[in-house]
Structure formats: structure tokens, C-alpha cells
Design a protein around this motif. Structure first.
Motif, PDB file in Angstrom:
ATOM      1  N   VAL A 203      -4.134  16.731   3.924  1.00  0.00           N
ATOM      2  CA  VAL A 203      -4.595  16.751   2.537  1.00  0.00           C
ATOM      3  C   VAL A 203      -4.797  18.190   2.108  1.00  0.00           C
ATOM      4  N   THR A 204      -4.551  18.448   0.853  1.00  0.00           N
ATOM      5  CA  THR A 204      -4.778  19.773   0.296  1.00  0.00           C
ATOM      6  C   THR A 204      -6.039  19.720  -0.546  1.00  0.00           C
ATOM      7  N   GLY A 205      -7.060  20.427  -0.110  1.00  0.00           N
ATOM      8  CA  GLY A 205      -8.330  20.406  -0.819  1.00  0.00           C
ATOM      9  C   GLY A 205      -8.483  21.604  -1.733  1.00  0.00           C
ATOM     10  N   ALA A 206      -9.018  21.367  -2.916  1.00  0.00           N
ATOM     11  CA  ALA A 206      -9.319  22.449  -3.855  1.00  0.00           C
ATOM     12  C   ALA A 206     -10.831  22.673  -3.842  1.00  0.00           C
TER      13      ALA A 206
ATOM     14  N   GLY B  30      -3.641  18.313  -4.710  1.00  0.00           N
ATOM     15  CA  GLY B  30      -3.452  16.904  -5.009  1.00  0.00           C
ATOM     16  C   GLY B  30      -2.318  16.220  -4.286  1.00  0.00           C
ATOM     17  N   LYS B  31      -1.816  16.768  -3.173  1.00  0.00           N
ATOM     18  CA  LYS B  31      -0.720  16.128  -2.457  1.00  0.00           C
ATOM     19  C   LYS B  31      -1.200  15.676  -1.089  1.00  0.00           C
ATOM     20  N   TYR B  32      -0.722  14.507  -0.654  1.00  0.00           N
ATOM     21  CA  TYR B  32      -1.138  13.941   0.614  1.00  0.00           C
ATOM     22  C   TYR B  32       0.108  13.501   1.372  1.00  0.00           C
ATOM     23  N   ASN B  33       0.160  13.790   2.658  1.00  0.00           N
ATOM     24  CA  ASN B  33       1.344  13.477   3.445  1.00  0.00           C
ATOM     25  C   ASN B  33       0.947  12.824   4.756  1.00  0.00           C
TER      26      ASN B  33
END
Length: 536
Positions: free
Chosen positions: A487-490, A528-531
Motif C-alpha cells: 500500500v502507498t500511504g500519504a 491510493g494504489k494497492y497491489n
């Protein structure tokens, strides 16, 4: 070139060594740990297994992660002196991970001409009579050449005293590699602490060798050599490598910067054959053929371009040298060229296999910026174990080995900050694009297998033949969570206008809350991208 040992020692002590000065941020405890790293082990596997050391009297003991004793050894004169001066280090467990990163730098005068400087050594240009020579200085002890270091003595070995190695059947103590395409070492000088009369612990060495004009990377990137020059270089490198292999020396790091050139002849020295790709391809084209994922249509198009250059089999080096008619280039072609500056600007992997072991958890990044490959490594290892039912504790499927393969073979990343002698300039090129790495893992490039296939073949026992794919999903309250995700966290810090982005691994969802395994804050992530990765 003939050099007398007595004159050399005098020159070293009076002229060269006094000009070498550096600083160290390490402590006496760090020196003690480093001295254990340098020693010869009863069992080579203990060099990897040991996690603690302890000194009692004149004896040293190595212990594993469970604090079980691995072996006992006699303390060296250096270790005894450190313990005498630092009694608090006696009779206590000292962790291998307690060694600090080296942040000290060389403090040199303008009189010294530096040819190159890296994490392992610094190379100077010096004049002996009318001959320019290169002096490679390697430092093993943190305090060597610092103000904290007392005194040392030298042990010089003249290469002329040895015979030429002709094959693998030789006594290694009496022969050395001698070949027109292998760098000539003139003298090796070992440095010991004063009082180490038995020469138990070499603290550094200086190698005097012939000076070269440049390395292959510099030549190809900046000078645009002709096709004929490239053929001559390839022939020289091939001859040198064949000789080294004949006498039992295998070269495991064939990147362009490890090949030095004298009068445009290839010289392997001691350092996949990626250098060959760079020799006969335009610079950006070489990176593209090695690391850009492509589909079958693109592969067939590139095949046509390669064959138009006279090359029927790009993997056959002898055929390429004899048949190529022009340098292979994808410029001005309807093929995407690779544009990742972390690839084309740097490929310095100052690292060895136990660095991450020494630092503890592979997730302890220190000052590195490797959150993406670390997260992807965790996804791959989970998929290997759960999807394929493979025991990841066997063979080479450790976190460290998979991460190393991803960052050094599949899609090269800078390891700046992970190693103990970091190259600070590398960090500015560190990019963290998770989808690029995942795509490279799942797909082949023109010259290489898919990253997954490369990882799958790490051990003697391999996971089942399979394919790897990744999917992007939208996390919401109805999402069924079955595996770790990247997950990409802001993160918006106080008094900051712009958020900071960081790649993490989502471990689980607990009572509606996301449980993330964090590594380290870093920049430049799309939000906002999840893989997730799945093997089939």
C-alpha cells in the motif's frame, strides 16, 4: 617495472602514508566487532551464523542468534589491546548488529590525485620515476589512517617473486595471474598494527598496479567508440576472462565499470555478461534490452532491428563480434526506451551478503530508500509459501536473498544507506515505483527472463513452474483480505503543506483498522494504489 622493497617501504612511510588521513565515526566496540568479521573461521558457515561475540581472558567466543556457542578462538593482539583499554567490553555479549555505519570521510590534501573512490577502496595516481601507477588503498579497520590510530608496520610482497599461473592445478601461494588482458599488480602491501608481530590481523592493504586510461562504462557512455574499437575491447575482455577461468578464477561482477581500459584493450582485472550488451548497443538501448518488460509483438520488432545489424543470435558472443555490422540502436523506433534515472545514472551496489544480517531485520533500512523492493520481497515470499506450498526456509529463499536478487539482477536499485560505507550521491537517484517493479517481475525483457523466473531459480530446490501476476484492487469494507498487499500511504506531517508518500505492507485488517508493517518514510510515491502478488 622494478621496485626495490627497501626503497618502497621508505617511500611509503615518509612520503605516501603521512598524506593519508581520514575520520571515523565508529567506536572501539565497532573495531572489536570488525576484527571478528575479518578473522578466519573454523567453519565458513559461522561467518554467516554468528550474531554475538564474547571475550573472556585471552579467548573469544562466537554465538548464534540463540546464543549457542559456535566456536572458540584465540584473541588477536589487536583484540587484546582493545580489551585492555576498554575493560567494559570484557565478559559481555557484544551483538554483531552493534557496529555503526561509517560516516567518516577522507581528509586528503590536493597533492593526492584521486582516480576513484567507493565504499571498498580509494585509488590514487602516483608517479614512480617516469611511470604513472595506480595505488589502491583498502581499509579494513575503522581507525586506520585516523588520528586515533597509533602506529603500523608494513609487509610488502613483490609480484615478480611469483610464477605465472597456467592452469587450475597450482599452489596458490606461488603463482599469480599474468596475462596481457589482466591488470598487472606490481606490489601488494599489507598493513598491520605495531606489535602484531605474527601478522594475525591485516588492517588494510595497498596495491600498486599499472594505471589505466578509463573504465568501460566511462568509455561507452561518454566517448562513443566506433564499432571496430568495440570489437577490439570485446576480444580483449574475452581473452582475459578465458585465461582467468582457465586458472580457476571466476569473475562474478561483469559490469562495465569493472573493466579497465589501457590503449582501448579490454582488461578484466579482478572484479551475467551485461558488459557485452553495452559494447554493441547504444547506451540507452542496452538498458532497455536488459530491463524493459516487453510483449511478444515488441520482441519480434526488436528481432528485426537486431538482425538488420548482422546479428542472428545476440547471446553468442563470438558470432556477434565477427558478424555485427553496426551498433544496435532503438532510437527513433516505435519502441519505448527505458527512462529510469536510477538505472542509467548509477549501478553501484556496494554491498555484501551479510550486510543485512549485520543490521538485523531486513526491514531496518537505516538511511536507505528501499521500501518498494522490501515490500515486494515480502509479497513474493508469501506467495511462494502459500500459493505454491514451498518451504521458503530452505535453500536461498530468504528475505535477504530475494531482495538482493530484485535489487541487483531483476531491476537494479541503489543500496545506498544499507551498506556500512554508503555512497551519499546515490540516494538522489533512488526511485520507488512499485508497479514498474511488479511488471518487471511478471514479464520478460528482450534479454532476460521474467523476474519471477529468476527468483524461482535461486535454489537447488525450486518452487513449482508457475507464472506471476499482480492486480490492483480497491480497498473497501467489502474487500475480502486473504494475503499481504503493498500500500502507498500519504502522510501529512505537522507544519508541512505537501504530504510524504511511503510504500508499506498491509498485514491485516483488525476491527476495521488497517495494520501496516512500516519501513521508513520516503518520497515520490503515487497515492491510493494497492497491489498484491499471486503465483499460479
Amino acid at each position: 617495472m622494478s621496485i626495490k622493497v627497501a626503497l618502497l617501504n621508505e617511500w611509503m612511510k615518509k612520503y605516501f602514508l603521512p598524506r593519508l588521513e581520514r575520520e571515523s565515526t565508529r567506536t572501539e566496540k565497532c573495531r572489536l566487532i570488525a576484527s571478528v568479521e575479518r578473522q578466519e573461521f573454523e567453519d565458513d558457515e559461522n561467518a554467516v551464523k554468528w550474531r554475538f561475540c564474547k571475550f573472556v581472558g585471552n579467548k573469544g567466543f562466537l554465538l548464534d542468534k540463540h546464543k549457542y556457542q559456535l566456536e572458540e578462538f584465540e584473541a588477536t593482539s589487536l583484540q587484546k589491546r582493545i580489551l585492555r583499554q576498554n575493560p567494559k567490553l570484557k565478559d559481555v555479549l557484544i551483538g554483531r548488529r552493534e557496529i555503526r555505519p561509517e560516516l567518516g570521510e577522507w581528509k586528503l590534501t590536493n597533492e593526492l590525485k584521486i582516480i576513484s573512490e567507493g565504499g571498498e577502496a580509494i585509488v590514487f595516481s602516483e608517479e614512480f620515476g617516469e611511470t604513472l601507477m595506480a595505488l589502491r588503498v583498502a581499509v579494513f579497520d575503522p581507525f586506520l589512517f585516523t588520528k586515533q590510530f597509533d602506529a603500523h608496520h608494513l609487509k610488502a610482497t613483490m609480484i615478480s617473486h611469483y610464477k605465472k599461473a597456467l592452469d587450475k592445478k597450482h599452489d596458490e601461494d606461488f603463482v599469480v595471474p599474468i596475462h596481457e588482458n589482466v591488470i598487472r599488480n606490481i606490489v601488494n602491501i599489507e598493513i598491520y598494527e605495531k606489535g602484531d608481530d605474527k601478522c594475525e590481523d591485516c588492517l588494510g592493504w595497498i596495491t600498486i598496479m599499472e594505471e589505466c586510461d578509463c573504465d568501460l562504462r566511462e568509455k561507452l557512455k561518454n566517448n562513443n567508440p566506433t564499432l571496430e574499437e568495440r570489437k577490439n575491447i570485446a576480444t580483449g575482455i574475452s581473452a582475459g576472462l578465458n585465461y582467468l577461468e582457465k586458472i580457476g578464477i571466476n569473475h562474478h561482477d561483469k559490469k562495465p565499470s569493472n573493466f579497465l581500459l589501457i590503449d582501448v584493450a579490454g582488461t578484466p582485472g579482478f572484479t551475467g555478461n551485461e558488459y557485452f550488451t553495452f559494447l554493441f548497443c547504444e547506451w540507452i538501448t542496452a538498458w532497455t534490452l536488459m530491463y524493459l518488460p516487453i510483449d511478444e509483438k515488441q520482441r519480434k520488432y526488436i528481432d528485426i532491428i537486431v538482425k538488420d545489424c548482422g546479428v542472428q543470435n545476440i547471446h553468442d558472443e563470438a558470432h556477434v563480434i565477427s558478424s555485427i555490422k553496426k551498433i544496435i540502436s532503438l532510437e527513433n523506433q516505435p519502441i519505448e526506451l527505458i527512462s529510469d534515472p536510477n538505472l542509467i545514472k548509477t549501478r553501484n551496489m556496494s554491498w555484501n551478503k551479510d550486510e543485512m544480517t549485520r543490521h538485523g531485520s531486513v526491514l531496518d533500512q537505516k538511511s536507505s530508500n528501499l521500501c518498494v523492493p522490501i515490500s515486494v520481497t515480502k509479497l513474493l515470499r508469501f506467495a511462494i509459501e502459500k500459493d505454491l506450498g514451498f518451504d521458503v526456509t530452505k535453500n536461498n529463499f530468504t528475505m535477504e536473498q530475494i531482495l538482493t536478487t530484485l535489487t541487483m539482477v531483476v531491476y537494479p536499485r541503489s543500496l545506498a544507506g544499507m551498506n556500512l560505507n554508503p555512497d551519499k550521491k546515490e540516494q538522489e537517484f533512488q526511485e520507488n515505483d512499485v508497479e514498474t517493479l511488479l511488471k518487471r517481475i511478471c514479464e520478460k525483457t528482450y534479454l532476460m527472463e521474467s523476474g519471477w523466473e529468476i527468483v524461482r531459480n535461486l535454489g537447488s530446490q525450486k518452487p513449482t513452474k508457475s507464472i506471476c501476476k499482480f492486480e490492483k484492487v480497491l480497498l473497501n469494507e467489502n474487500f475480502s483480505f486473504t494475503r499481504p498487499l503493498t500500500v502507498t500511504g500519504a502522510i501529512l506531517f505537522p507544519n508541512k503543506i505537501e504530504p510524504t508518500f511511503h510504500q508499506m505492507t498491509l498485514v491485516k485488517i483488525d476491527n476495521g483498522e488497517y495494520v501496516l508493517e512500516n519501513t521508513q518514510i520516503s518520497d515520490d510515491h503515487p497515492a491510493g494504489k494497492y497491489n498484491f502478488v499471486k503465483l499460479e
